[in-house]
Design an enzyme around this catalytic site. Structure first.
Site, PDB file in Angstrom:
ATOM      1  CE  LYS A 289      -3.935   2.102   2.436  1.00 17.39           C
ATOM      2  NZ  LYS A 289      -4.792   2.076   3.627  1.00 17.39           N
TER       3      LYS A 289
ATOM      4  CB  SER B 116      -7.873   4.178   2.663  1.00 10.31           C
ATOM      5  OG  SER B 116      -7.101   3.611   3.666  1.00 10.31           O
TER       6      SER B 116
ATOM      7  CB  SER C 255      -8.225   1.303   5.518  1.00 15.57           C
ATOM      8  OG  SER C 255      -8.855   2.529   5.776  1.00 15.57           O
TER       9      SER C 255
END
Lengths: 450, 448, 95
Positions: free
Chosen positions: A68, A142, A167
């Site tokens: 990420k 996210s 997330s």
């Protein structure tokens, strides 16, 4: 093939690391054109592949890993999905990256996300990932890019993701994959671009629970560079009693049915404090911390900058106003407000105390139950056109089911258990602190085998 | 008049407060930095154990109540020298509270990180982050001072204490930094960013005088211009930045257990003030002498060593304070600036104590020892520097001098006693100072 | 919660954000809606002996030994900065 089979094959010399990395890089580049899962796809992975090809060692030998964007990889652009950090190349490797590479894993790139983690749909960013099952829908957020690619790829792969309020679980649920969020403190945050330091946790998204567990075992453990990390005394994997969280069933009827039929006859328990206050409590703490974390972005030492004009206040304001998204600005304003003198007691301090009570509420139940379950999300992955209509508060309400365990730092695992309107439905398993083993054992039992 | 001060002291740990960069060293800009003290995204702080313990020791020495739980906070404001645009400091529960030192109330003592060094350059500024993250302790006093002189005396005592505790990093450019609050007749004025003991006193003297004539109607913040020797009004910030304190979430709670406190208390050596008292009591030194010796940790150590080796307390005190310090201060030096061999000093003092050499010879030897070490006893023997008790030799030298200085002798005969000293000086030179002055004069008088 | 334009502008200034008129117009109702929701915390019954949770798990007394480790070179330190001069970071006027 799962991660374990792949790694075994690599170590035995039966699988060519170079071939596989080449294959997945090409796949990633191709998919990226339509789906926007990656902010960076790194050809350095080929060099790494050559090294591992020669020296086939490590618990994750040859495994392609996507990271990420908020987790720093030295020398690789890491901007946490933001504009203000465009071009920033970290001078450090996050501890998780060091641990992964030490065991032979190969970083293939950085996945797209909401700016700094601010969002539940990965729409607050310039590179918006699209749901692998329906391009008109969101991946969730996210960690949208991480979940999207994990689902879409035909290769063996695992994704490093991050959760502050949900997330990891949310996009795992929306994309129909497994997402493990460990107990707070079990995985080092050193090198993680902060959203909210007392809430951020690095975790894993994989095609199945077993994959996530294997990667988890490599990255977990105390790190002397992160003063809030611990060496956990993990609980055993025995699961005697589970219960469903009553308030979590106030969701889409179909989702409720899928969940209840999956878990079978179990007791229902109530979490009154969580259901009433967890959302506000979470947002107040996270925004307060986030507003201080984002203060460093001012066009000086790194990141985007402008011409040096005017005094420092004028310059900082110009840079920050130009490069932060609206959502960042909203959260900075709300977070600054919550800790301002005159309001600090009623908002920030109050939320910090309420968190203690919420943790106690969970702990009381965990004395009797090993796992608490709920749907991961109240809906399935929504259309982008519908998301645009939501007010910020309605956006925040999407986290209603995931904020509880995130606020309390509890480990939780989202597994794919069915579909509604052809879109995946996720089941969330929540355990007490350090009960990851219970979650993964039960999760493997309950997840859908595709 | 009421004065209160906030002092920032730089700790002398090897590494910085929250990262492992060197605390001192290269002055090449931005050569002692890392992701943490540069405030890079993803970096995290980790508390320096030594800095923590040093802060506690200072708090103990200041008579503070030590909190058994303490934690850090983020103090948010924007400035180019602040790597994260917040400073990790302490707010609600600092290391120490409610102390008293040399009669002045100590409100609090806390740990915090230093910002970077900033140079203003036209329409821009230049920033060097070497200093960013340096460990500081901030000591806030109650407004108990009644005059700038009080402040100076207090700070000198505090510096002595910090030196004894070995926590204090004394550099030429930035030793102690202070903000001072002073009110004479009217409202309180805060003077910010004063560097060094001398400047602190100058600034307070100036401001005290200024407030005598200009009635202070409002609270104000002023800066100190050391070149012009004046305080100046700092433009009032339109809206004081609210620091928006939150608990530092990257650091845990820190407990200060009873065991740790006991261990640290034991590590605190006898401090200057206690030494001074002891010298007056045990060695019967006068207040000033006791103060002067105990104020310099190296001198006190040397002093105690000589006594240990059998030198009388009063004699050692006289020679160390009057002569050794005298010679050093002539060259603007301190004992720590020269490498003196303690045993050589003992040898010298023994010779004085046993009346084997004159004061004049002793002084010359001392001066030489300061420059370079040598075997005192050997040289005295070799160069025949022992006091000559044989008056015959002295008489011989006197006769020679009398012969060589007939004019002077005439003056003496006429009654000019002062010229005797001149003649005595010549005899001393001839005998290399080993004659006792009084004996020489006696002989000269006799002969003339 | 009385959140008016003046307060929002004060907060924005504190946070070094210049809000345009359209932004303020857009933010005001959004922020009000969020703060109204947050204000429900005032209804929660919090006994006076409850401590704030710094982290959700208990961590305490984590220290680092006082030793020096390798740091960045001047070049590495300045690499990510656009404005620099002679080994220094360059910034806007600071007085």
């Amino acid at each position: 093939m799962n991660v374990e089979e792949y790694v075994t094959g690599v170590r035995k010399g039966e699988i060519s690391v170079k071939e596989n990395i080449k294959k997945i890089l090409n796949e990633a580049k191709k998919i990226n054109k339509e789906y926007n899962y990656f902010n960076v796809i790194s050809d350095d992975a080929l060099t790494k592949a050559e090294e591992v090809e020669k020296n086939r060692k490590g618990k994750l030998a040859g495994l392609p890993i996507s990271v990420k964007d908020c987790v720093c990889v030295k020398g690789m652009e890491s901007r946490a999905g933001s504009l203000i950090l465009k071009g920033y190349k970290p001078v450090i490797n996050a501890t998780v990256i060091e641990r992964l590479e030490k065991e032979g894993a190969i970083i293939i790139g950085k996945t797209s996300q909401d700016e700094f983690g601010f969002g539940s749909f990965s729409t607050n960013t310039d590179n918006i990932p699209k749901n692998p099952l329906d391009k008109m829908r969101s991946c969730g957020g996210s960690s949208g890019g991480a979940a999207g690619f994990t689902r879409k790829t035909e290769n063996v792969h695992a994704a490093i993701a991050e959760s502050t309020g949900g997330s990891i679980a949310c996009p795992a649920s929306f994309c129909g994959v497994a997402g493990l969020t460990p107990t707070y403190g079990v995985v080092s945050r050193y090198g993680l671009i902060d959203y909210a330091n007392s809430l951020d946790k690095i975790g894993i998204i994989g095609k199945n629970v077993k994959d996530t567990k294997l990667v988890f075992d490599v990255i977990k453990g105390k790190d002397e560079r992160d003063s809030t990390s611990v060496d956990a005394d993990f609980k055993d994997s025995k699961v005697k009693k589970i219960a469903v969280i009553k308030e979590s069933l106030n969701v889409d009827k179909e989702i409720k049915e899928i969940v209840l039929s999956k878990v079978g006859k179990v007791e229902q328990v109530s979490l009154p404090l969580v259901s009433k206050y967890a959302l506000s409590c979470y947002y107040l703490i996270s925004m307060s911390e986030a507003s201080t974390n984002l203060a460093k972005y001012c066009g000086l030492r790194y990141g985007e900058s402008l011409e040096l004009n005017g005094n420092f206040n004028e310059y900082f304001s110009k840079v920050r106003s130009k490069f932060f998204t609206k959502e960042s600005k909203r959260r900075i304003i709300l977070g600054t407000f919550a800790r301002m003198s005159g309001f600090r007691d009623a908002y920030y301090l109050r939320a910090m105390k309420l968190r203690t009570l919420i943790i106690e509420e969970y702990k009381k139940l965990f004395r009797e139950y090993d796992i608490l379950v709920s749907p991961t999300m109240p809906i399935v992955a929504p259309k982008f056109s519908d998301i645009k209509k939501l007010s910020p508060m309605e956006n925040y309400m999407m986290d209603i089911l995931t904020v509880g365990p995130n606020l309390a730092g509890l480990p939780h695992l989202s597994v794919n258990i069915g579909t509604k309107d052809k879109m995946p439905v996720g089941l969330m398993l929540i355990g007490d602190h350090f009960a990851e083993e219970k979650l993964t054992v039960k999760g493997e039992e309950l997840e859908n085998r595709d | 008049m009421k004065i209160g001060i906030e002092v920032h002291v730089q700790l002398n740990t090897k590494s910085k407060l929250f990262c492992s960069c060197s605390n001192l060293g290269s002055d090449e800009p931005n050569s002692r930095t890392c992701a943490t003290c540069l405030g890079h995204p993803g970096s995290k702080p980790a508390l320096n154990k030594e800095a923590f313990e040093k802060a506690i020791k200072v708090a103990i020495a200041l008579g503070c109540k030590i909190n058994n739980k303490t934690f850090f906070s983020r103090k948010s404001y924007f400035y180019p020298d602040l790597a994260k645009n917040f400073q990790i400091s302490q707010y609600e529960i600092p290391v120490g509270l409610d102390g008293k030192f040399e009669g002045i109330g100590i409100r609090r003592l806390h740990l915090e990180e230093d910002p970077a060094a900033l140079i203003h350059k036209g329409n821009t500024c230049l920033i060097d982050y070497n200093r960013s993250g340096t460990p500081l302790i901030e000591i806030v006093t109650e407004p108990d001072f009644k005059s700038p002189n009080d402040v100076r005396l207090f700070l000198r005592k505090m510096i002595t204490m910090l030196t004894y505790l070995d926590v204090y990093y004394r550099k030429e450019e930035s030793t102690l930094k202070a903000d001072a609050n002073i009110s004479v007749h009217g409202e309180r004025v805060e003077i910010k960013n004063i560097n060094g003991l001398k400047e602190i006193e100058r600034a307070l003297e100036y401001e005290a005088k200024r407030q005598e004539t200009e009635l202070q109607e409002q609270q104000e913040t002023r800066g100190w211009d050391s070149e012009k020797g004046k305080t100046y009004s700092m433009r009032v910030k339109e809206s004081e930045d609210d620091y928006g304190y939150i608990f530092e979430p990257d650091l845990p709670l820190f407990e200060i257990s009873k065991e740790l406190l006991e261990k640290l208390k034991k590590e605190i050596p006898e401090l200057g003030a206690d030494k001074s008292k002891r010298y007056r009591k045990d060695y019967k030194l006068d207040e000033q002498t006791a103060e002067v010796i105990s104020n310099d940790i190296n001198l006190a150590e040397l002093y105690e060593y000589t006594i240990e080796k059998g030198i009388k307390a009063e004699l050692a005190a006289k020679w160390l304070r009057r002569d050794l310090l005298g010679f050093l201060s002539y060259d603007d030096k301190e004992l720590k600036d020269v490498s003196l061999n303690q045993d050589s000093i003992v040898d010298l003092l023994k010779l004085i104590q046993e009346n084997k050499i004159t004061d004049e010879v002793a002084r010359k030897l001392l001066l030489d020892l300061i420059k370079e070490d040598f075997d005192v006893k050997k040289r005295v023997k070799k160069e025949k520097l022992e006091i000559i008790f044989d008056e015959g030799i002295l008489e011989k030298a006197c006769r020679e001098v009398i012969k060589e200085n007939s004019d002077a002798v005439e003056k003496v005969k006429k009654g000019d006693e002062k010229v005797l000293n001149f003649l005595m000086g010549h005899v001393m030179k001839k005998t290399k100072g080993v004659g006792r002055p009084d004996v020489i004069i006696r002989i000269l008088k006799r002969l003339i | 919660m009385r959140l008016d334009k003046e307060l929002v502008l004060r907060i924005a200034k504190n946070a070094r954000l210049n809000l345009t008129e359209p932004e303020i117009k857009e933010f005001l109702p959004e922020l009000k809606e969020v703060l109204d929701k947050f204000s429900e915390l005032s209804k929660a019954d919090i006994p006076s002996n409850v401590n704030a949770s710094f982290q959700p798990i208990e961590v305490k007394n984590i220290f680092r030994e006082d030793k020096i480790e390798k740091c960045l070179t001047q070049e590495e330190a300045l690499k990510n900065a656009k404005h620099k001069n002679d080994g220094y970071f360059k910034g806007p006027r600071a007085i």
